[in-house]
Design a protein around this motif. Sequence first.
Motif, PDB file in Angstrom:
ATOM      1  N   UNK A 100     -12.498   7.284 145.439  1.00  0.00           N
ATOM      2  CA  UNK A 100     -12.325   7.902 147.100  1.00  0.00           C
ATOM      3  C   UNK A 100     -11.966  10.093 146.237  1.00  0.00           C
ATOM      4  N   UNK A 136     -13.290  14.615 150.802  1.00  0.00           N
ATOM      5  CA  UNK A 136     -14.532  15.163 151.045  1.00  0.00           C
ATOM      6  C   UNK A 136     -15.639  14.492 150.906  1.00  0.00           C
ATOM      7  N   UNK A 137     -15.892  13.504 150.303  1.00  0.00           N
ATOM      8  CA  UNK A 137     -16.905  12.478 149.364  1.00  0.00           C
ATOM      9  C   UNK A 137     -16.443  10.860 149.958  1.00  0.00           C
ATOM     10  N   UNK A 138     -15.016  11.089 150.702  1.00  0.00           N
ATOM     11  CA  UNK A 138     -15.218   9.919 151.267  1.00  0.00           C
ATOM     12  C   UNK A 138     -14.941   8.421 150.681  1.00  0.00           C
ATOM     13  N   UNK A 139     -14.861   7.528 150.233  1.00  0.00           N
ATOM     14  CA  UNK A 139     -15.576   6.274 149.390  1.00  0.00           C
ATOM     15  C   UNK A 139     -17.561   5.910 149.334  1.00  0.00           C
TER      16      UNK A 139
END
Lengths: 116, 109
Positions: free
Chosen positions: A37, A40-43
């Motif tokens: 995680x 800005x990119x999430x999981x």
Amino acid sequence: DVKVTQSSRYLVKRTGEKVFLECVQDMDHENMFWYRQDPGLGLRLIYFSYDVKMKEKGDIPEGYSVSREKKERFSLILESASTNQTSMYLCASSLGGGPIDSYEQYFGPGTRLTVT
Amino acid sequence: DAKTTQPNSMESNEEEPVHLPCNHSTISGTDYIHWYRQLPSQGPEYVIHGLTSNVNNRMASLAIAEDRKSSTLILHRATLRDAAVYYCILRRTGNQFYFGTGTSLTVIP
């Protein structure tokens, strides 16, 4: 209660080191997952396993490998850690035996890895 | 690819209902719709999931559009402990899940 535990909450390693992140679940789940995680990119899914000794690549497997020798344990290995692998790593598990998305995933607390 | 679109952030007053929307126009017929939430400094936790019919559990309700191209997570009475990032998730291809960046919910006392 399902419990997913991860070996460390915080870890600091040097560039080039081999890093092992361990995950253990106590509910006899068939499926186990490793995510990272980033802001800005999430999981993003790195690898998952649906059975002992079985593994499947996720979105971003490069630079990582995994090991599942026992049903309850799923290890993420960084063969040669690099600074761009500094991230929060999350392990999850779920039941198996049916469509993988028909089951809920249980997450561990995460390991914050810093590579210097 | 089965991808989801959510607003980046939402606010709600405490003790009022909250409706968190999610668009998933590329959903396929066998994709389950999952919702998870992540409280600060914790791993995500499961909230609810469904396939076609609306679902209720002790945490929330899930309303699924008839064409399944959108869904709404409903928190019936928001509390301060509901402040979290909420993820709407579909299976993407094969056995992969797409988590996206979620909706950050702020609950105002």
